[in-house]
Design a protein around this motif. Structure first.
Motif, PDB file in Angstrom:
ATOM      1  N   TYR A   1     -20.451  22.713  -5.719  1.00 55.70           N
ATOM      2  CA  TYR A   1     -21.222  23.840  -6.252  1.00 55.70           C
ATOM      3  C   TYR A   1     -21.144  24.993  -5.268  1.00 55.70           C
ATOM      4  N   ARG A   2     -21.231  26.205  -5.790  1.00 56.66           N
ATOM      5  CA  ARG A   2     -21.054  27.390  -4.943  1.00 56.66           C
ATOM      6  C   ARG A   2     -22.225  27.556  -3.983  1.00 56.66           C
ATOM      7  N   PHE A   3     -21.891  27.832  -2.739  1.00 58.83           N
ATOM      8  CA  PHE A   3     -22.872  28.055  -1.673  1.00 58.83           C
ATOM      9  C   PHE A   3     -23.041  29.570  -1.578  1.00 58.83           C
ATOM     10  N   ILE A   4     -24.046  30.078  -2.272  1.00 56.39           N
ATOM     11  CA  ILE A   4     -24.285  31.524  -2.343  1.00 56.39           C
ATOM     12  C   ILE A   4     -25.712  31.808  -1.907  1.00 56.39           C
ATOM     13  N   ASP A   5     -25.871  32.840  -1.086  1.00 56.25           N
ATOM     14  CA  ASP A   5     -27.206  33.301  -0.700  1.00 56.25           C
ATOM     15  C   ASP A   5     -27.422  34.666  -1.335  1.00 56.25           C
ATOM     16  N   GLN A   6     -28.597  34.868  -1.900  1.00 58.98           N
ATOM     17  CA  GLN A   6     -28.906  36.156  -2.517  1.00 58.98           C
ATOM     18  C   GLN A   6     -29.262  37.145  -1.422  1.00 58.98           C
ATOM     19  N   GLY A   7     -28.256  37.798  -0.914  1.00 64.89           N
ATOM     20  CA  GLY A   7     -28.406  38.749   0.176  1.00 64.89           C
ATOM     21  C   GLY A   7     -27.345  38.469   1.226  1.00 64.89           C
ATOM     22  N   SER A   8     -27.435  39.154   2.333  1.00 61.22           N
ATOM     23  CA  SER A   8     -26.470  38.990   3.425  1.00 61.22           C
ATOM     24  C   SER A   8     -27.125  38.224   4.564  1.00 61.22           C
ATOM     25  N   ASN A   9     -27.568  37.017   4.283  1.00 62.61           N
ATOM     26  CA  ASN A   9     -28.339  36.256   5.265  1.00 62.61           C
ATOM     27  C   ASN A   9     -27.599  35.083   5.881  1.00 62.61           C
ATOM     28  N   LEU A  10     -26.337  34.865   5.544  1.00 64.90           N
ATOM     29  CA  LEU A  10     -25.660  33.660   6.008  1.00 64.90           C
ATOM     30  C   LEU A  10     -24.846  33.824   7.293  1.00 64.90           C
ATOM     31  N   ARG A  11     -24.514  35.048   7.674  1.00 63.77           N
ATOM     32  CA  ARG A  11     -23.708  35.232   8.886  1.00 63.77           C
ATOM     33  C   ARG A  11     -24.456  34.738  10.120  1.00 63.77           C
ATOM     34  N   GLY A  12     -23.827  33.789  10.827  1.00 63.64           N
ATOM     35  CA  GLY A  12     -24.422  33.257  12.052  1.00 63.64           C
ATOM     36  C   GLY A  12     -25.660  32.406  11.815  1.00 63.64           C
ATOM     37  N   ARG A  13     -25.909  32.000  10.600  1.00 62.93           N
ATOM     38  CA  ARG A  13     -27.130  31.268  10.246  1.00 62.93           C
ATOM     39  C   ARG A  13     -27.011  29.792  10.610  1.00 62.93           C
ATOM     40  N   ASP A  14     -28.040  29.259  11.270  1.00 61.41           N
ATOM     41  CA  ASP A  14     -28.162  27.818  11.500  1.00 61.41           C
ATOM     42  C   ASP A  14     -28.700  27.175  10.233  1.00 61.41           C
ATOM     43  N   PHE A  15     -28.188  25.992   9.923  1.00 60.06           N
ATOM     44  CA  PHE A  15     -28.670  25.300   8.728  1.00 60.06           C
ATOM     45  C   PHE A  15     -28.546  23.793   8.915  1.00 60.06           C
ATOM     46  N   ASN A  16     -29.284  23.067   8.087  1.00 59.39           N
ATOM     47  CA  ASN A  16     -29.227  21.609   8.059  1.00 59.39           C
ATOM     48  C   ASN A  16     -28.514  21.173   6.791  1.00 59.39           C
ATOM     49  N   LEU A  17     -27.785  20.081   6.887  1.00 58.41           N
ATOM     50  CA  LEU A  17     -27.271  19.426   5.692  1.00 58.41           C
ATOM     51  C   LEU A  17     -28.166  18.224   5.455  1.00 58.41           C
ATOM     52  N   THR A  18     -28.702  18.110   4.260  1.00 60.59           N
ATOM     53  CA  THR A  18     -29.649  17.043   3.936  1.00 60.59           C
ATOM     54  C   THR A  18     -29.103  16.215   2.791  1.00 60.59           C
ATOM     55  N   LEU A  19     -28.995  14.904   3.039  1.00 58.91           N
ATOM     56  CA  LEU A  19     -28.556  13.982   2.007  1.00 58.91           C
ATOM     57  C   LEU A  19     -29.793  13.434   1.304  1.00 58.91           C
ATOM     58  N   HIS A  20     -29.944  13.775   0.035  1.00 58.67           N
ATOM     59  CA  HIS A  20     -31.079  13.324  -0.788  1.00 58.67           C
ATOM     60  C   HIS A  20     -30.598  12.202  -1.695  1.00 58.67           C
ATOM     61  N   TRP A  21     -31.495  11.249  -1.988  1.00 59.92           N
ATOM     62  CA  TRP A  21     -31.168  10.231  -2.982  1.00 59.92           C
ATOM     63  C   TRP A  21     -32.386   9.893  -3.821  1.00 59.92           C
ATOM     64  N   HIS A  22     -32.097   9.538  -5.064  1.00 55.92           N
ATOM     65  CA  HIS A  22     -33.107   9.116  -6.031  1.00 55.92           C
ATOM     66  C   HIS A  22     -32.679   7.750  -6.550  1.00 55.92           C
ATOM     67  N   VAL A  23     -33.492   6.737  -6.292  1.00 59.83           N
ATOM     68  CA  VAL A  23     -33.194   5.382  -6.746  1.00 59.83           C
ATOM     69  C   VAL A  23     -33.827   5.189  -8.118  1.00 59.83           C
ATOM     70  N   MET A  24     -32.997   4.872  -9.093  1.00 60.32           N
ATOM     71  CA  MET A  24     -33.459   4.681 -10.470  1.00 60.32           C
ATOM     72  C   MET A  24     -33.477   3.188 -10.769  1.00 60.32           C
ATOM     73  N   PRO A  25     -34.665   2.615 -10.894  1.00 58.40           N
ATOM     74  CA  PRO A  25     -34.748   1.166 -11.139  1.00 58.40           C
ATOM     75  C   PRO A  25     -34.556   0.821 -12.609  1.00 58.40           C
ATOM     76  N   LYS A  26     -34.321  -0.447 -12.856  1.00 54.47           N
ATOM     77  CA  LYS A  26     -34.247  -0.930 -14.241  1.00 54.47           C
ATOM     78  C   LYS A  26     -35.636  -0.903 -14.864  1.00 54.47           C
ATOM     79  N   THR A  27     -36.647  -1.202 -14.046  1.00 49.22           N
ATOM     80  CA  THR A  27     -38.031  -1.123 -14.504  1.00 49.22           C
ATOM     81  C   THR A  27     -38.887  -0.659 -13.336  1.00 49.22           C
TER      82      THR A  27
END
Length: 167
Positions: A121-147
């Motif tokens: 997916y496109r990594f777009i910031d609404q504005g000019s805020n990404l130059r030299g920006r520190d950021f975190n990469l976060t791995l999210h998960w959702h476990v879907m049970p049978k019940t």
């Protein structure tokens, strides 16, 4: 003597009660599982970093994603939805989250993976805020049970920085 309808109703009610009880017990057993997933993400290349004609910053990156999510699976797990998001702050917003990649893991055998991919997916910031920006990469998960109820968690991978100039 009881009629056929009365007997069928009693049998159906008893069966559904037993089924509901079994589902509740199955759901409760997930509380005894203490998952310990691991993941690492590397940015292999910043393919494109530009300012669009609308004034927004856009980044295209190549990622190396390795994860072992097998501990999330129990006998009650139907599938796991996993996604990687870039999280950063700007003067306008205290938290910005941009989804970069996602996937559905249907089986435990597929939950240990290593892939090299461009952001889905496109990594777009609404504005000019990404130059030299520190950021975190976060791995999210959702476990879907049978019940039972679905649960979600995440693993924050800090220490990433975008270039100071456009490419």
């Amino acid at each position: 003597m009881h009629s056929f309808g009365y007997r069928a109703n009693a049998l159906l009610t008893f069966s559904l009660t037993i089924l509901a009880l079994m589902c509740a017990i199955a759901s409760l057993t997930d509380n005894f599982n203490s998952p310990s997933p691991t993941a690492s993400v590397q940015i292999l290349n910043v393919n494109r970093f530009q300012k669009k004609s609308t004034g927004d910053d856009e980044v295209a990156i190549t990622l190396d994603i390795s994860a072992d999510l097998q501990s999330l699976f129990t006998w009650n797990t139907k599938q796991v939805f996993v996604f990687l998001a870039a999280e950063y702050s700007t003067p306008k917003n205290s938290l910005n989250q941009v989804s970069l990649w996602d996937g559905i893991i249907p089986e435990k055998e597929d939950a240990k993976f290593s892939i090299k991919t461009k952001n889905k997916y496109r990594f777009i910031d609404q504005g000019s805020n990404l130059r030299g920006r520190d950021f975190n990469l976060t791995l999210h998960w959702h476990v879907m049970p049978k019940t039972g109820k679905m649960f979600a968690d995440k693993l924050v991978l800090p220490g990433f920085r975008l270039p100071e100039s456009y490419r």
